[in-house]
Design a protein around this motif. Sequence first.
Motif: not given
Length: 369
Positions: A109-110, A161-167, A188-194, A225-228
């Motif tokens: 992952v770059p 903490r505060d969060s933003i999530s992407f399902d 972009e980041y999600w493509k790398h996670m896959i 799930l992507f939880l930031c």
Amino acid sequence: MDFTSSVGNKLVPGDELGYDRAKEVKEFDETKAGVKGLVDSGVTKVPRFLIHPPESLPNPMLSPATTHFQVPVIDLQGFEQSCRRMEIVDQIRKASETWGIFQMINHGVPVSAMDKMLEAVQQFHEQPKEEKIKWYSRDLKQPVKYYTNMNLLVSKAASWRDSISFDFKYGPLNLAALPLACRESVSEYWKHMIELSKTLKELLSEALGLSTDYLANIECMKPELFLCHYYPACPEPYLTLGTKKHSDPSSLTILLQDNIGGLQVLHQDNWVNVPPVHGALVVNIGDLLQLITNDKFRSVEHRVPAGRIGPRISAACFLNPSPARKLGPIKEFLSDSNPPIYRETHISEYAAHHTSKAGNSALSHFKLL
Ligand code: OGA
Ligand code: NI
């Protein structure tokens, strides 16, 4: 993940705690400004609904910095060459059996995509409130949402903490469905996670002594799930926690943390820091991989104390089993001398028990006698 202690599913009555907690929580929630909003408004004391009982807080006498343990760092460089691969697979097996966590470098992952991702999370949380509050929600059906603690309304002690999530459960999100502040970086980041998840599935299968495509075939590790998280600087960090002790109810979690650090794992009864390494990704085994591997790989308990320095940013990608799949110990591991430890379940049933245990491992509930 986002877990807070709860009393069953009921609101915690204020008078039990000596103040009208529900009212304070509601007022805070209605600001939609999060913990960051508290800090921006100049609070110098941690509000009561964010104070944790002493037994849940880090013991200042047992500083993780003093332990001699070191979370393994595994270099994936050359994992496609057969002799390097054997070494890497061996390191992954050892780390997954003994630690349940390791850091990875040269994972493909770059670093620029990782840095942009962290910046985007910061930008989302630091944009004008009017823009941000459009995303404030706890609706599970809403694929993108910003909130402070998923269980804020039922928890005894909220986290700093505060969060933003992407399902991504229902498939890829279209770009227009993502907040402008993080649109490009998330996709972009999600493509790398896959891509990375494919590599990890193969390496973990081999580390388990199974065929390379085993974990992919049983569909037990899909990036879903992507939880930031955004952990603002805290004026009284010894009273609250960024993320309380928990294990992840996933199969595997790939975590990106910034250079402030703060993640700690419980190893042989010691809290150990996971030091930030620029360009590294942290991988931790979740409860469901422990279940599937019949305890060969270990899910690890971890936490993030609140800190005076911040904001600290992290981004966790959870790899989960397909909801349709039955989950149980892998047959190839079972024998008369190694009987199944767990009964079969589904992710939805497991997740419900995990939530009811306030984020602690629910594996014991699924144990056979
Ligand atoms: C999580 C988690 C750790 C961190 O989201 O499950 O453990 O560093 N996050 O934010
Ligand atoms: Ni976690």
